[in-house]
Design an enzyme around this catalytic site. Sequence first.
Site, PDB file in Angstrom:
ATOM      1  N   GLU A  32     -22.975  21.288  42.424  1.00 20.31           N
ATOM      2  CA  GLU A  32     -22.410  22.904  41.645  1.00 20.31           C
ATOM      3  C   GLU A  32     -20.570  23.184  42.388  1.00 20.31           C
ATOM      4  OE1 GLU A  32     -22.152  23.962  38.609  1.00 20.31           O
ATOM      5  OE2 GLU A  32     -24.054  23.380  38.599  1.00 20.31           O
ATOM      6  N   TYR A 115     -19.439  31.656  39.185  1.00 21.32           N
ATOM      7  CA  TYR A 115     -20.145  30.889  38.151  1.00 21.32           C
ATOM      8  C   TYR A 115     -21.112  30.727  39.624  1.00 21.32           C
ATOM      9  CZ  TYR A 115     -21.540  26.438  37.082  1.00 21.32           C
ATOM     10  OH  TYR A 115     -21.950  25.076  36.584  1.00 21.32           O
ATOM     11  N   ASP A 133     -19.583  27.754  32.520  1.00 21.04           N
ATOM     12  CA  ASP A 133     -18.632  26.900  33.511  1.00 21.04           C
ATOM     13  C   ASP A 133     -17.450  26.265  31.773  1.00 21.04           C
ATOM     14  OD1 ASP A 133     -19.866  24.955  31.383  1.00 21.04           O
ATOM     15  OD2 ASP A 133     -19.976  23.690  33.384  1.00 21.04           O
ATOM     16  N   CYS A 185     -19.461  18.631  22.200  1.00 13.95           N
ATOM     17  CA  CYS A 185     -18.447  20.226  21.699  1.00 13.95           C
ATOM     18  C   CYS A 185     -17.221  19.636  23.130  1.00 13.95           C
ATOM     19  CB  CYS A 185     -18.605  20.910  22.035  1.00 13.95           C
ATOM     20  SG  CYS A 185     -17.797  22.039  21.548  1.00 13.95           S
ATOM     21  N   CYS A 192     -19.546  17.219  16.052  1.00 17.94           N
ATOM     22  CA  CYS A 192     -20.176  17.687  15.550  1.00 17.94           C
ATOM     23  C   CYS A 192     -20.854  17.999  14.544  1.00 17.94           C
ATOM     24  CB  CYS A 192     -18.578  19.014  14.118  1.00 17.94           C
ATOM     25  SG  CYS A 192     -17.611  20.169  15.293  1.00 17.94           S
ATOM     26  N   CYS A 195     -24.040  18.337  16.497  1.00 16.91           N
ATOM     27  CA  CYS A 195     -24.439  19.021  16.952  1.00 16.91           C
ATOM     28  C   CYS A 195     -25.610  19.750  16.259  1.00 16.91           C
ATOM     29  CB  CYS A 195     -22.853  20.094  17.455  1.00 16.91           C
ATOM     30  SG  CYS A 195     -23.622  21.533  17.942  1.00 16.91           S
ATOM     31  N   CYS A 201     -21.822  27.161  14.172  1.00 18.18           N
ATOM     32  CA  CYS A 201     -20.803  27.270  14.565  1.00 18.18           C
ATOM     33  C   CYS A 201     -19.608  28.119  13.759  1.00 18.18           C
ATOM     34  CB  CYS A 201     -20.124  25.952  14.922  1.00 18.18           C
ATOM     35  SG  CYS A 201     -18.821  25.656  15.746  1.00 18.18           S
TER      36      CYS A 201
END
Length: 339
Positions: A32, A115, A133, A185, A192, A195, A201
């Site tokens: 991370e 985060y 994130d 995305c 899309c 997705c 969405c």
Amino acid sequence: MLAWYDKHARDLPWRAPPGAPRADPYRVWLSEIMLQQTTVATVRPKFEHFTTRWPDFASLAAADEAELMSAWAGLGYYARARNLVACARVVVERHGGAFPGNEDELRALPGIGAYTAAAIASIAFGERAVVVDGNVERVVSRLFAIGEPLPGARAAIRAATDTITPDSRSGDFAQAMMDLGSSICTPRNPKCLVCPLNDQCLALSQGEPDAYPVKPAKATKPQRYGTIFWGERDGKVLLERRPPRGLLGGMRALPTGPWADAPPGLADPPVAADWQVLDDRVVHVFTHFRLELALAVAIVREHSNAGEWWPVAEIESAGLPTVFAKAAAVVRGEIRRAT
């Protein structure tokens, strides 16, 4: 999302498989920190090197900082590397060499913000935490059509993420959202049609997923100038260790003069020599400013104890930060063409 992740999760060296017992907290934390503002492709080989050289908190706490900074070269944002050692030492000294599993306690450690603490708590300890994130931020802003511009929208994005984060497998959910943002995305031309969230969405239903997240107009970065000095003697080039604090602190580098608002010319060379300025320039964009560097080269005749003399043929192994690695490549190219 969890069903999609079970089929499409990326195979990454710091992850446990979907639905598996928790991932190693040390590896989650290290990945991370490395992944902040850095791509997976860049991080993967660095991560493999770090975990081979320093496989746990104890070994990292005992690391030679100069060696660690050299190993970090190419990842940028070098304060992160200094915080790694500081954090590892606190974990060893105060927590017996193991991370606390609580999000609030994690945030108290050096270099761990909101985060990163949420990601570690969720992915490594199975604690429900809201992980946002850059990828998750984009997915959620589109999913809920959050129209407030960044960075002001972040509170609303986090609140929306909280509403969809499950109580169980929240770590897998967070990683699923990250993978969705990375592969489907995407910032431009999102896929899309494939997705798993396309029927929910709001941005897609409005016909403009690319419009989210709404970003403010970019401010022009200040322009600064400097000179890099390539001093060569007997097949070796002069390097220096930058001051421990400040930009690129503690890193091995080519000597430079001042970085100023106007070109400084040959101000503050590292040694006396007949410096010649090349026609080429090196440009590097830092977070807060754009830097244009002239390149001065010379054969150093007199003996000097300044800095460190490094074999030119092995310059790639010096662990130079990206801006200096660029300069070295340009200078060596010019020298080859001249000879």
